[in-house]
Design an enzyme around this catalytic site. Structure first.
Site: not given
Ligand code: NAD
Length: 403
Positions: A155, A147, A158, A251, A152
């Site tokens: 991805d 990520r 996403s 994460y 991006q």
């Molecule tokens: P994911 O599908 O792994 O998880 C979904 C959400 O569940 C996450 O926000 C996580 O913090 C939350 N979660 C986990 N345990 C929990 C709990 N016990 N109670 C409440 N919430 C809980 O996550 P994702 O959507 O794939 O995103 C993960 C990270 O990656 C985020 O920080 C996102 O901003 C980041 N991201 C970055 C990029 C990039 O290009 N830089 C792109 C996509 C996502």
């Protein structure tokens, strides 16, 4: 098979053997997805046109795009060749683009050295991973693309999670016995529904945005405090807990037993006042955390709806059954599988663009497949290559170890 001592050793050995790329045009093949309920296709005509313009040959299996409403004639017009079945499709293909991981028998149809790119869901697909290793297939897993900013456009996690969050909100609204917006009518004033989103990652943020657009009052919670700003910027209320469980790579990390107890208390109160709860909480490589226990469901309003987006990885609600809709204590609990496949036209379009960006990393300036995968995006997403499983946790699993 000898296992290299380290992932580094695998990476430094990466070389692919193809015919002379200067004389052989790269053949890209796209099969029809055969997994139950899968409507998406890995490539859309718009991307085929870009690839054929760049000199690649694209073969599409007959009706591969039908489920996503991309008929064969559009692919044909974009420069692809339509073939009737896997035999003609895969014979001599250099690269195979897929949405779902190949099954063992699909791996058996591939020539040695073929590159397969798609979601590999390796933890749940170990037999096919082992077969790819043994048949010397090269597999890139899109879910392993790091990520980072540069990745991006590739991805796919996403792009597909965005669609999942949107569909979850629509599913919640269509199963809720209430209006979502506030209405002032001659027949009285209707109070807006309350929607609670648990987990404010990519899917959760899209669910928040969609529920807001439908006029609901939206509350959200995430263990990562950084999510608070994003939640508030969408006009939703962020539920704060004195926990910040931001782990590696942005994460979430698993909570301690004490933290879990605090979380459940706060979540229970929020769940009890919600009309729709959409749960998306996930921790990479682990079972989804249980945020809604049986007793909490019993406190919910009659007619309330839970959409558990984590159903496939164990569920965020104790009563969720993956792939099923159940009613417990008057609450409808939906455990959907593969929500992105419910909007296949656009999810295929987004996925195809992710693949197009990824393919650019694999090709050199002359349009030939590169022979060394040194780019960090390629090394991170390389699952199997030249008879080795390159992703350490999956290699350990295949060797009988724990993830
Ligand atoms: P994911 O599908 O792994 O998880 C979904 C959400 O569940 C996450 O926000 C996580 O913090 C939350 N979660 C986990 N345990 C929990 C709990 N016990 N109670 C409440 N919430 C809980 O996550 P994702 O959507 O794939 O995103 C993960 C990270 O990656 C985020 O920080 C996102 O901003 C980041 N991201 C970055 C990029 C990039 O290009 N830089 C792109 C996509 C996502």
């Amino acid at each position: 098979m000898s296992i290299p001592a380290s992932a580094q050793e695998v990476k430094s050995n990466i070389q692919i053997s193809l015919d002379d790329p200067a004389t052989v045009p790269v053949v890209i093949a796209v099969p029809r997805e055969r997994a139950p309920g899968e409507q998406r296709v890995a490539i859309v005509p718009e991307v085929v046109q870009k690839l054929t313009k760049s000199g690649y040959r694209v073969r599409i299996e007959h009706d591969a795009g039908a489920g996503a409403f991309y008929p064969d004639d559009l692919y044909l017009a974009a420069g692809a060749k339509i073939v009737s079945g896997p035999g003609d499709l895969l014979d001599g293909a250099h690269i195979v683009l897929r949405v779902q991981p190949p099954t063992v028998s699909e791996v058996d149809q591939l020539d040695e050295g073929t590159i397969v790119i798609g979601f590999m869901n390796a933890t749940n697909n170990l037999a096919a991973v082992a077969r790819m290793r043994d048949r010397k297939i090269t597999a890139f897993a899109l879910e392993l693309v790091p990520r980072i900013t540069r990745a991006q456009s590739m991805d796919a996690l996403s792009s597909q999670a965005t669609a999942g969050g949107y569909v979850a909100a629509i599913l919640g609204a269509s199963n809720c016995p209430k209006f979502l917006p506030m209405l002032t009518t001659a027949a009285g004033t209707i109070r807006p529904a309350t929607v609670l989103i648990l987990g404010a990652g990519v899917a959760g943020l899209m669910a928040i945005a969609t529920a807001k657009r439908l006029g609901a009052i939206v509350e959200a919670y995430d263990v990562r405090r950084a999510a608070g700003e994003q939640v508030r910027s969408l006009g939703a209320k962020f539920l704060e807990l004195e926990i910040n469980a931001e782990g590696q790579g942005g994460y979430a990390r698993e909570l301690t037993p004490e933290e879990k107890e605090k979380e459940q208390l706060m979540v229970s109160a929020a769940v009890a006042r919600a009309d729709i709860v959409i749960t998306t909480a996930a921790i990479p490589g682990r079972k989804a955390p249980v945020l809604i226990i049986r007793e909490t469901v019993a406190t919910m309003r009659p007619g309330a709806v839970i959409i558990d987006m984590a159903a496939e990885s164990g569920g965020n609600c104790e009563l969720t059954q993956a792939g099923k809709t159940v009613r417990e204590h008057g609450v409808l609990i939906i455990g959907p599988q593969n929500l992105p496949a419910q909007v296949p036209f656009h999810t295929s379009q987004m996925y195809a663009k992710n693949l197009h960006s990824f393919l650019a990393l694999l090709m050199d300036k002359e349009g030939a497949i590169i022979r060394e995968f040194s780019d960090e995006i390629l090394t991170a997403s390389l699952l199997v290559h030249a008879g080795e499983v390159c992703h350490e946790p999956i290699r350990a699993l295949l060797n009988g170890g724990k993830p």
